[in-house]
Design an enzyme around this catalytic site. Structure first.
Site, short mmCIF file in Angstrom:
data_model
loop_
_atom_site.label_atom_id
_atom_site.label_comp_id
_atom_site.label_asym_id
_atom_site.label_seq_id
_atom_site.Cartn_x
_atom_site.Cartn_y
_atom_site.Cartn_z
CG HIS A 1 -13.83 46.22 40.28
ND1 HIS A 1 -13.23 45.04 39.90
CD2 HIS A 1 -15.13 45.92 40.50
CE1 HIS A 1 -14.14 44.07 39.91
NE2 HIS A 1 -15.30 44.59 40.28
CB CYS A 2 -16.62 50.41 36.90
SG CYS A 2 -15.40 51.07 35.74
CG HIS A 3 -18.82 45.39 36.37
ND1 HIS A 3 -17.91 44.37 36.19
CD2 HIS A 3 -18.95 45.55 37.71
CE1 HIS A 3 -17.51 43.92 37.38
NE2 HIS A 3 -18.12 44.63 38.32
CE1 TYR B 1 -25.23 40.05 36.10
CE2 TYR B 1 -24.08 38.18 37.07
CZ TYR B 1 -24.05 39.41 36.43
OH TYR B 1 -22.85 40.00 36.12
CB THR C 1 -20.38 36.61 35.44
OG1 THR C 1 -21.37 37.20 36.27
CG2 THR C 1 -19.06 36.57 36.20
CG HIS D 1 -14.38 42.98 45.55
ND1 HIS D 1 -14.01 44.11 44.84
CD2 HIS D 1 -15.26 42.33 44.76
CE1 HIS D 1 -14.65 44.12 43.66
NE2 HIS D 1 -15.39 43.06 43.59
CG ASP E 1 -18.68 46.12 42.09
OD1 ASP E 1 -18.26 45.60 41.05
OD2 ASP E 1 -19.54 45.57 42.81
CG ASN F 1 -25.53 39.14 40.96
OD1 ASN F 1 -26.65 38.68 40.77
ND2 ASN F 1 -24.54 38.99 40.10
#
Length: 297
Positions: free
Chosen positions: A32-34, A50, A78, A182, A252, A257
């Site tokens: 889970h990463c972006h 954001y 997002t 999560h 993550d 955020n």
């Protein structure tokens, strides 16, 4: 120079994370990463809630190697909406060491889905966190779920614990494997054996197509880094020990955020043996499960 100015209260990802004391097993997956942008190359969505800093694929690969991981699962952020170009670019430059979770709309065509699949996408994400997205049309989500099912993709759902009762029936009607981000954001000030977390455990117990990520203690903890996020451990360890074949873990990064602090990614890795205390559990969490879900082919 990016055309986008990041939010004034945006916290930049940790520039010098510690070397983890825990050595992850060879072949471990950060599931889970972006990636964000870079904004001048992959613009952020006009409807975003954001504006982040840039966090490129090359910076992600550097962190992967530094922490000792072998592979990544990149989840569409997002801030990019349903424009998956930054995600696909990262997958195409990963030498097969990354898979993706996209965001799509109900109008997506089978050809577009096939193209995403060839790039390495294996799931779609539905975000139910009310402060991050506008109200979601359930009919549209059902259309998307039916479209992706033939590809063998799964659905990732992101929600907060207090929202589970009203969403429970919709979730359990989904026709695919479903991965909860999560642990459904439990309220760790409430007892681990209390009714709120019991509903989440019931969801996993009674629906064998449901998996859970046991990630993001930095988002859930009330004691924070000073307390080593230890208030999250009983919740995550319960899930890992009860459902060892249906759990995933991820950093993550770059921690979108986060407002209270920016976590040290090395410290997050050092939490793994607290929530998966045996080598057998660690292997399932970090290798066997993500490989089965994302690299089955």
């Amino acid at each position: 120079m990016s055309q986008f100015v990041m939010d004034a209260d945006w916290l930049h990802w940790h520039q010098s994370p510690s070397v983890p004391a825990f050595k992850v097993p060879a072949g471990a997956v950060d599931a889970h990463c972006h990636v964000f942008g870079p904004g001048d190359q992959f613009p952020f969505a006009p409807q975003r809630k954001y504006t982040p800093c840039d966090a490129s694929k090359d910076q992600l690969w550097a962190l992967r190697d530094y922490l000792g991981f072998s592979r990544n699962v990149i989840v569409q952020a997002t801030c990019h909406g349903a424009d998956n170009r930054a995600l696909v670019d990262a997958l195409n430059h990963s030498d097969g060491l990354a898979r993706g979770v996209a965001t799509v709309t109900e109008s997506i065509t089978d050809e577009e889905l096939k193209s995403l699949h060839e790039a390495g996408v294996r799931g779609v994400r539905f975000n139910f966190v009310k402060r991050l997205v506008d109200a979601l049309p359930f009919d549209a989500l059902k259309v998307i779920a039916d479209k992706i099912k033939p590809l063998g993709w799964h659905i990732v759902i992101y929600f907060e614990a207090q929202e589970l009762p009203e969403l429970y029936d919709f979730f359990t009607a989904l026709p695919t494997t479903v991965v909860v981000d999560h642990m459904g954001r439990p309220d760790v000030t409430k007892p681990v054996d209390g009714p709120e977390f019991a509903l989440f455990l019931k969801l996993l117990e009674e629906n064998e197509n449901f998996w859970s990520k046991v990630s993001c203690p930095e988002r859930i903890s009330k004691v924070g880094p000073a307390g080593s996020y230890d208030d999250v451990v009983p919740f995550a360890r319960t899930v890992v020990e009860r459902f060892p074949d249906r759990v995933l873990w991820g950093t993550d990064w770059p921690h979108p955020n986060m407002k209270s602090h920016m976590p040290d990614d090395g410290h997050l890795v050092d939490m793994i043996p607290k929530i998966a205390p045996t080598e057998a559990l660690q292997k399932k969490l970090l290798i066997d499960n993500p490989m089965r879900l994302y690299w089955a082919d």
